[in-house]
Design a protein around this motif. Structure first.
Motif, PDB file in Angstrom:
ATOM      1  N   GLY A  45      48.072  11.471  46.126  1.00  0.00           N
ATOM      2  CA  GLY A  45      47.725  10.237  46.225  1.00  0.00           C
ATOM      3  C   GLY A  45      47.601   9.940  47.717  1.00  0.00           C
ATOM      4  O   GLY A  45      47.008  10.527  48.635  1.00  0.00           O
ATOM      5  N   SER A  46      47.731   8.651  48.354  1.00  0.00           N
ATOM      6  CA  SER A  46      47.516   8.009  49.413  1.00  0.00           C
ATOM      7  C   SER A  46      48.667   7.796  50.513  1.00  0.00           C
ATOM      8  O   SER A  46      49.609   7.427  50.410  1.00  0.00           O
ATOM      9  N   ASP A  48      48.473   5.994  52.794  1.00  0.00           N
ATOM     10  CA  ASP A  48      48.234   4.632  53.402  1.00  0.00           C
ATOM     11  C   ASP A  48      48.765   3.878  52.146  1.00  0.00           C
ATOM     12  O   ASP A  48      48.757   2.470  52.397  1.00  0.00           O
ATOM     13  N   ALA A  49      49.152   4.430  51.048  1.00  0.00           N
ATOM     14  CA  ALA A  49      49.558   3.548  49.893  1.00  0.00           C
ATOM     15  C   ALA A  49      50.838   2.550  50.280  1.00  0.00           C
ATOM     16  O   ALA A  49      51.593   2.965  51.045  1.00  0.00           O
ATOM     17  N   ARG A  78      50.785   6.039  36.069  1.00  0.00           N
ATOM     18  CA  ARG A  78      49.568   5.721  36.480  1.00  0.00           C
ATOM     19  C   ARG A  78      48.742   4.583  35.899  1.00  0.00           C
ATOM     20  O   ARG A  78      48.000   3.802  36.690  1.00  0.00           O
ATOM     21  N   TRP A  85      46.487  -3.014  40.439  1.00  0.00           N
ATOM     22  CA  TRP A  85      45.454  -2.842  41.366  1.00  0.00           C
ATOM     23  C   TRP A  85      44.204  -2.508  40.601  1.00  0.00           C
ATOM     24  O   TRP A  85      43.444  -1.392  40.719  1.00  0.00           O
ATOM     25  N   SER A  87      40.196  -1.841  39.775  1.00  0.00           N
ATOM     26  CA  SER A  87      39.187  -1.366  40.180  1.00  0.00           C
ATOM     27  C   SER A  87      38.186  -2.341  40.171  1.00  0.00           C
ATOM     28  O   SER A  87      37.597  -2.777  39.192  1.00  0.00           O
ATOM     29  N   GLU A  98      42.943   8.158  37.525  1.00  0.00           N
ATOM     30  CA  GLU A  98      43.015   8.979  38.977  1.00  0.00           C
ATOM     31  C   GLU A  98      42.879   7.758  39.910  1.00  0.00           C
ATOM     32  O   GLU A  98      43.107   8.204  41.004  1.00  0.00           O
ATOM     33  N   ASP A  99      42.337   6.586  39.561  1.00  0.00           N
ATOM     34  CA  ASP A  99      42.209   5.636  40.567  1.00  0.00           C
ATOM     35  C   ASP A  99      43.796   5.141  41.057  1.00  0.00           C
ATOM     36  O   ASP A  99      43.731   4.357  42.175  1.00  0.00           O
ATOM     37  N   LEU A 101      45.698   6.979  42.316  1.00  0.00           N
ATOM     38  CA  LEU A 101      45.937   7.613  43.533  1.00  0.00           C
ATOM     39  C   LEU A 101      45.341   6.954  44.804  1.00  0.00           C
ATOM     40  O   LEU A 101      45.808   7.357  45.998  1.00  0.00           O
ATOM     41  N   ASP A 102      44.725   5.864  44.583  1.00  0.00           N
ATOM     42  CA  ASP A 102      44.169   4.991  45.700  1.00  0.00           C
ATOM     43  C   ASP A 102      45.299   3.955  46.412  1.00  0.00           C
ATOM     44  O   ASP A 102      44.985   3.533  47.302  1.00  0.00           O
ATOM     45  N   HIS A 103      46.266   3.907  45.230  1.00  0.00           N
ATOM     46  CA  HIS A 103      47.198   2.804  45.619  1.00  0.00           C
ATOM     47  C   HIS A 103      48.658   3.348  45.599  1.00  0.00           C
ATOM     48  O   HIS A 103      49.618   2.186  45.725  1.00  0.00           O
TER      49      HIS A 103
END
Length: 239
Positions: A45-46, A48-49, A78, A85, A87, A98-99, A101-103
């Motif tokens: 993941g991020s 920055d999340a 997930r 959030w 997309s 897998e999206d 992992l952006d959040h």
């Protein structure tokens, strides 16, 4: 643990600790997917999340994928993150897990898989605790943590005020409560704060075997994620 400047250095330091002294690892699971059993799967993941999801340790699916939280329970988590959030770029398409992992940042109390999925002894958790603390306090820029299950929640207890959680931590009320914790920022440089304050929001473990909570978990997770989004929005509001 010496101060590290890059996340790759933190992973290498954890690997060096794993090689320093033997501890139980489910080596056949690693061997089947040609992974080094002494190489930590520290996070996905991020950094920055706004939210971190912390579970107990890795399972077979996580070792195969090289990512935390990707088995049956992890997919449930997930899916909840993706729903919180959605997309805009993929509007109208089926959600992609897998999206998530952006959040979110996904991690565990120990970055290895124990034999037989038995919980690691406290001595093992203590060995790898500094690396998880460094991940959360030194590299991750968020401040809201959702824990999955009792062991993950109790992992934070030494960082609560007075080194203990209040009475609600031992009851179902904890799933509606928040717990402020202060993680030490080790080997800080001049001007760095000695602690990072985070908010812990416990949830039950999302395993299908957890009959008491499994059917309720998606709604509980959705509520916790809305709390996170609201807190982040309030913190960002200059008014």
């Amino acid at each position: 643990m010496p101060r590290v400047q890059k996340i790759e250095d933190l992973i290498e330091s954890a690997a060096a600790e794993a090689r320093r002294e033997e501890f139980p690892v489910d080596e056949p699971v690693y061997e089947r997917v040609e992974r080094d059993p002494r190489r930590p799967i520290l996070f996905a993941g991020s950094l920055d999340a706004p939210v971190c999801i912390l579970a107990r340790d890795l399972g077979r699916d996580e070792v195969a994928a090289g990512q935390p939280l990707i088995g049956a329970g992890g997919r449930l988590v997930r899916a909840g993150i993706v729903a919180a959030w959605p997309s805009k770029a993929n509007a109208g398409e089926p959600p992609r897990l897998e999206d998530a992992l952006d959040h979110a940042l996904l991690t565990n109390t120990v970055p290895f898989k124990p034999p037989g999925n038995k919980a690691y002894a406290e001595s093992v958790r203590a060995r790898f605790r500094p690396f998880v603390v460094s991940l959360l306090a030194g590299f991750w820029r968020g401040g809201q943590v959702i824990t999955l299950g009792t062991e993950a929640f109790r992992w934070f207890e030494p960082y609560a005020e007075g080194g203990r959680f209040d009475e609600s931590a031992g009851t179902d009320a904890r799933f509606d409560a928040t717990f402020a914790c202060r993680l030490p920022v080790s080997a800080t440089g001049k001007g760095d704060p000695p602690f990072k304050t985070i908010v812990v929001r416990p949830l039950p473990h999302p395993s299908p075997l957890n009959r008491r909570w499994y059917s309720k978990f998606p709604g509980m997770l959705a509520r916790r994620l809305e709390e996170v989004k609201r807190q982040v929005a309030e913190s960002a509001d200059p008014a």
